[in-house]
Design a protein around this motif. Sequence first.
Motif, mmCIF file in Angstrom:
data_model
loop_
_atom_site.group_PDB
_atom_site.id
_atom_site.type_symbol
_atom_site.label_atom_id
_atom_site.label_comp_id
_atom_site.label_asym_id
_atom_site.label_seq_id
_atom_site.Cartn_x
_atom_site.Cartn_y
_atom_site.Cartn_z
ATOM 1 N N PHE A 19 0.830 -1.212 0.000
ATOM 2 C CA PHE A 19 0.000 0.000 0.000
ATOM 3 C C PHE A 19 0.865 1.264 0.000
ATOM 4 O O PHE A 19 0.650 2.184 -0.796
ATOM 5 N N PHE A 23 1.359 4.029 -2.905
ATOM 6 C CA PHE A 23 1.110 5.450 -2.629
ATOM 7 C C PHE A 23 2.292 6.290 -3.099
ATOM 8 O O PHE A 23 2.124 7.315 -3.770
ATOM 9 N N ARG A 27 2.306 8.908 -6.040
ATOM 10 C CA ARG A 27 2.673 10.266 -5.662
ATOM 11 C C ARG A 27 3.745 10.793 -6.622
ATOM 12 O O ARG A 27 3.684 11.931 -7.079
ATOM 13 N N LEU A 30 1.994 11.727 -9.745
ATOM 14 C CA LEU A 30 0.919 12.720 -9.649
ATOM 15 C C LEU A 30 1.402 14.116 -9.248
ATOM 16 O O LEU A 30 0.783 15.108 -9.609
ATOM 17 N N VAL A 31 2.502 14.173 -8.504
ATOM 18 C CA VAL A 31 2.980 15.502 -8.093
ATOM 19 C C VAL A 31 3.523 16.230 -9.323
ATOM 20 O O VAL A 31 4.362 15.699 -10.043
ATOM 21 N N PHE A 35 6.436 21.393 -8.886
ATOM 22 C CA PHE A 35 5.969 21.625 -7.514
ATOM 23 C C PHE A 35 7.159 21.895 -6.593
ATOM 24 O O PHE A 35 8.169 21.170 -6.634
ATOM 25 N N HIS A 40 5.471 26.191 -1.643
ATOM 26 C CA HIS A 40 4.592 25.022 -1.577
ATOM 27 C C HIS A 40 3.467 25.134 -2.608
ATOM 28 O O HIS A 40 2.287 25.208 -2.269
ATOM 29 N N TYR B 93 -7.497 14.589 -4.376
ATOM 30 C CA TYR B 93 -6.349 13.772 -3.960
ATOM 31 C C TYR B 93 -5.097 14.619 -3.692
ATOM 32 O O TYR B 93 -4.179 14.183 -2.996
ATOM 33 N N ILE B 97 -1.264 14.162 -1.559
ATOM 34 C CA ILE B 97 0.077 13.958 -2.127
ATOM 35 C C ILE B 97 1.011 15.137 -1.866
ATOM 36 O O ILE B 97 2.219 14.962 -1.822
ATOM 37 N N THR B 98 0.435 16.320 -1.701
ATOM 38 C CA THR B 98 1.299 17.466 -1.362
ATOM 39 C C THR B 98 0.693 18.202 -0.171
ATOM 40 O O THR B 98 0.290 19.360 -0.294
ATOM 41 N N HIS B 100 0.207 20.367 3.114
ATOM 42 C CA HIS B 100 0.951 21.451 3.743
ATOM 43 C C HIS B 100 0.832 21.301 5.242
ATOM 44 O O HIS B 100 -0.275 21.175 5.763
#
Lengths: 154, 398
Positions: A19, A23, A27, A30-31, A35, A40, B93, B97-98, B100
């Motif tokens: 899992f 993830f 991640r 998907l990020v 970024f 942020h 989502y 994933i990011t 803060h």
Amino acid sequence: MKFYIPPQITRLALAFAIFITLFLVLRHFLVPKTFGEYGHYRGASLIDNAQPEIHYAGQQACFKCHQDIEDKKAQDVHSEIHCETCHGPGEKHVVLSKTEKILKPAGREFCGSCHVINAGKQKSMINQIDLNKHNIGKNCIECHNPHQPWEMKK
Amino acid sequence: MDPHFQHLYDILAHAQGYIFPNEIDLQWGILIVVYPFITGLVAGAFILASLERVFKVKILKPTYQIALLTALSFLLVATMPLISHLSQPQRAYEIMITPHSSSAMAIFGFVYLWYLAVVLLLEIWFDYRHSMVVWSNEKKGVMKWIYKILTLGVNDISPRTIHWDRKLGYIITIVGIPSAFILHGYVGFIFGSLKANPWWSSPLIPIIFLFSAMVSGIALVMLVYMIVSYLRKKAIDLNVLDAIGKYLFFILILDFTLESLDQIHRIYEAEESFEIIKLLVSGKLYLTLFVAQGLIGTIIPLITLVFLQFYKHKIKLQKTMYFIVSVLVLIGVYSMRWNVVIGGQLFSKSFSGFTSFKVGLIGLDGTLMAVFWLVLPIGILAFLLWLLPPWKMVKEED
């Protein structure tokens, strides 16, 4: 005695490992790439935000041609109001002044959007008019010059 | 006119006094009322299950699995009201994933995940593993494989392994109790930590949320227990109802005391926001606060529960009264969520005016959507009770 690990533990550890790995892999994809470049948030969003076409020119652009209005406005209570507050976005007019006409609002309703009587506004800050009583049937600009409201027309 | 502006003008006509422009329309609607309500049901139902497990309250045994499955059904839906409230639900989502670290809501995602994956699913898994192995051997076709997958392939049902199921389940329950407290305390914290809003900003809010959560969860399990017994044509055990009723009574008293304390504190402090809050509770929140939450949701259930501790004559009447009490308590806690979420947005931060709130029926933020998220967990619960029937579980000797 041999150290005993129940089969549930090993299987659950495996399930959790899968899992968490899943993830992390998701991640990773998907990020967004940019970024965290500056903070942020997605760095490329700055480029996106710079893309939209410009609508407002700013009053300095207006004054380049309309010097007379600048002088008039400076002498009266509307001096702090920028041109495009009433005339709407003017970038197109600045670029193509012959074909793209600027908005010239008129009518009691329009002036009323600021000057209608309102208990929440301080009278010392803004003049307020009861539209149902003040010179009914007349348009505001018949008497007031919007660029110089207290220079009453005859 | 543009429908958005039409909407703004419609509400503006109902605004009173002086309000700021961004206060005309409520940002958080009925779905944000449903979110803490559902999360509270989860925490409350789990805490009732833990009572049986950790403190060995034998009498509550028939409600143990029902409470766990109820908690799971509602937990699976708990984030949905939030997601459907977003303008861009497909981006939900991203908060995971990011995240803060300064965002209370982002950290809630992980608190939620911890509670779902490490507490609730594991506890149910340890509890049902033995039965699932047996069922996978008994059933045929698809069901056989579903149970096989659910056991994660751990088919060992030797006494030693089963002993470990119980032991590990017990550890999870111990970890689970503070986790349930954190889960719902956290929902309260999300509101209580908003210092700009005097109706929310209070360190007591997380604790009040927690106790009202326990009240609602216990009432829900009582209701589900009665309905499930009725549908299975099994007698409802009055001793079970009496035992749950007793817990409900004590926690309702605590909840009532804490909420009163919060209000008394506000009244005595009488800060600059007090005048507007006084107008709020005596005006726009009168029905939902004094009538729905106070009278229907607290006073009447408390009196009835006291009465039921002494009245032991007509069994049918007692059961009916427990049924009504649990429904009233749920209405009361829902009203409490309403009073917090909607109430906190009705007055202007200028403290000199009110806006108004009209619930829409349709749309992503409307009543039908809220009803859907409240009904869906009941459907999930029915499915879970069919897939993992507590009454067909393999009996284990103590």
